[in-house]
Scaffold this motif. Sequence first.
Motif, PDB file in Angstrom:
ATOM      1  N   SER A  68       0.840  -1.188   0.000  1.00 20.69           N
ATOM      2  CA  SER A  68       0.000   0.000   0.000  1.00 20.69           C
ATOM      3  C   SER A  68       0.883   1.249   0.000  1.00 20.69           C
ATOM      4  O   SER A  68       1.860   1.322   0.750  1.00 20.69           O
ATOM      5  CB  SER A  68      -0.906   0.019   1.234  1.00 20.69           C
ATOM      6  N   LYS A  69       0.528   2.212  -0.822  1.00 21.33           N
ATOM      7  CA  LYS A  69       1.243   3.493  -0.785  1.00 21.33           C
ATOM      8  C   LYS A  69       0.545   4.494   0.139  1.00 21.33           C
ATOM      9  O   LYS A  69       1.028   5.609   0.310  1.00 21.33           O
ATOM     10  CB  LYS A  69       1.380   4.070  -2.193  1.00 21.33           C
ATOM     11  N   TRP A  70      -0.588   4.093   0.728  1.00 17.87           N
ATOM     12  CA  TRP A  70      -1.237   4.911   1.741  1.00 17.87           C
ATOM     13  C   TRP A  70      -0.773   4.410   3.107  1.00 17.87           C
ATOM     14  O   TRP A  70      -1.133   3.329   3.541  1.00 17.87           O
ATOM     15  CB  TRP A  70      -2.760   4.812   1.628  1.00 17.87           C
ATOM     16  N   HIS A  71       0.064   5.203   3.770  1.00 13.84           N
ATOM     17  CA  HIS A  71       0.567   4.877   5.099  1.00 13.84           C
ATOM     18  C   HIS A  71      -0.179   5.756   6.093  1.00 13.84           C
ATOM     19  O   HIS A  71       0.078   6.962   6.189  1.00 13.84           O
ATOM     20  CB  HIS A  71       2.075   5.105   5.177  1.00 13.84           C
ATOM     21  N   ASN A  72      -1.097   5.151   6.805  1.00 13.47           N
ATOM     22  CA  ASN A  72      -2.052   5.891   7.616  1.00 13.47           C
ATOM     23  C   ASN A  72      -1.777   5.706   9.105  1.00 13.47           C
ATOM     24  O   ASN A  72      -2.024   4.637   9.657  1.00 13.47           O
ATOM     25  CB  ASN A  72      -3.476   5.431   7.286  1.00 13.47           C
ATOM     26  N   GLY A  73      -1.239   6.729   9.757  1.00  9.74           N
ATOM     27  CA  GLY A  73      -1.034   6.675  11.192  1.00  9.74           C
ATOM     28  C   GLY A  73       0.111   5.778  11.617  1.00  9.74           C
ATOM     29  O   GLY A  73       0.865   5.236  10.797  1.00  9.74           O
ATOM     30  N   TYR A  74       0.230   5.588  12.921  1.00  8.55           N
ATOM     31  CA  TYR A  74       1.306   4.804  13.526  1.00  8.55           C
ATOM     32  C   TYR A  74       0.716   3.780  14.488  1.00  8.55           C
ATOM     33  O   TYR A  74      -0.318   4.035  15.111  1.00  8.55           O
ATOM     34  CB  TYR A  74       2.268   5.719  14.298  1.00  8.55           C
ATOM     35  N   PRO A  75       1.384   2.644  14.654  1.00 10.11           N
ATOM     36  CA  PRO A  75       0.924   1.689  15.676  1.00 10.11           C
ATOM     37  C   PRO A  75       1.104   2.308  17.053  1.00 10.11           C
ATOM     38  O   PRO A  75       2.043   3.073  17.293  1.00 10.11           O
ATOM     39  CB  PRO A  75       1.840   0.474  15.457  1.00 10.11           C
ATOM     40  N   GLN A  76       0.212   1.960  17.960  1.00  7.94           N
ATOM     41  CA  GLN A  76       0.215   2.537  19.305  1.00  7.94           C
ATOM     42  C   GLN A  76       0.608   1.502  20.356  1.00  7.94           C
ATOM     43  O   GLN A  76       0.261   0.325  20.222  1.00  7.94           O
ATOM     44  CB  GLN A  76      -1.159   3.115  19.614  1.00  7.94           C
ATOM     45  N   PRO A  77       1.308   1.934  21.415  1.00  8.03           N
ATOM     46  CA  PRO A  77       1.831   3.273  21.634  1.00  8.03           C
ATOM     47  C   PRO A  77       3.112   3.528  20.837  1.00  8.03           C
ATOM     48  O   PRO A  77       3.923   2.623  20.657  1.00  8.03           O
ATOM     49  CB  PRO A  77       2.104   3.297  23.136  1.00  8.03           C
ATOM     50  N   GLU A  78       3.273   4.781  20.396  1.00 12.49           N
ATOM     51  CA  GLU A  78       4.443   5.145  19.603  1.00 12.49           C
ATOM     52  C   GLU A  78       5.700   5.307  20.451  1.00 12.49           C
ATOM     53  O   GLU A  78       6.787   4.952  20.018  1.00 12.49           O
ATOM     54  CB  GLU A  78       4.191   6.466  18.864  1.00 12.49           C
TER      55      GLU A  78
END
Length: 279
Positions: free
Chosen positions: A83-93
């Motif tokens: 995917s070229k859509w990288h949406n947000g970060y895994p939590q907790p950062e």
Amino acid sequence: MRVSRHVCFRVRLHPAMAQHVLRSDIAFEQVDDSDFIVFDIFEDDPHWPSIQALLEADGDHAIPTTVFTKQELKEAEWLRVRSKWHNGYPQPESAFGYRELTYDPTHYCRECGAGLVQKDSFRLTKAPKWGTRHFFSLNWVFDELFVDDTARSILESSGLTGFRFLPAKNKRGTEELPGVHQLFVETETKPGVVTGGRDIDEVYTCAACGRTKCHPTGIGMHVFRWEALDGMPDICRTHEDWGWGKGADWLLLISQRMYRLIVDNHLERCLVFAPIQLI
């Protein structure tokens, strides 16, 4: 198949390059008060040799991407998908705290980043605004795909094999996020990547854990021995790790049957496909 190069440079740091581009008919963009020049150029463009020479003279390079024809994609028995859509970060950062919550770190190698095994759902800050998109990956976790309700429904009723769905949870891990599903890939291929071509410029064996990691260049097709994919389900992850430094990802490979299902149902927005060559 054509190789494209993404060129981005500061005018004040690369005056010779700027002068050459401004005098040519290369289509470019100037951003950040015109100090940055950005353009894409194919390697078969007559301007590329001079651009390449100027880049090398400055000790710089242009990021390569291979563009495949629709026919090449339709004829491939197996394809890589990302995917070229990288949406947000895994939590907790903070301090990469998601690793301890989401993965079993028993076999994690701090030298090369390989060996994490997922044990729980990913936690996200919130559900994305999907719009007309159906797939995304998280920043820092590029080898996992998440889908919306539409894609899940189509995939579940397709008869395709090799995956199941896991819920995505809120930041505290107490609730499932509606309409967000991890496409969990169940099967790993056999070893079988073939090195020595333009697609891989480094093969690294970690002295700490012994795992092999390949560094992709973005040029051409990845090559695998057919035995590595013989008998595999419609989606699988590579045995080999990919990346550099302390980052390690799998490649996700899909069958032509799964590729056709995604395209025929118009789910492909934000997905990038690349044919796999089998020998």
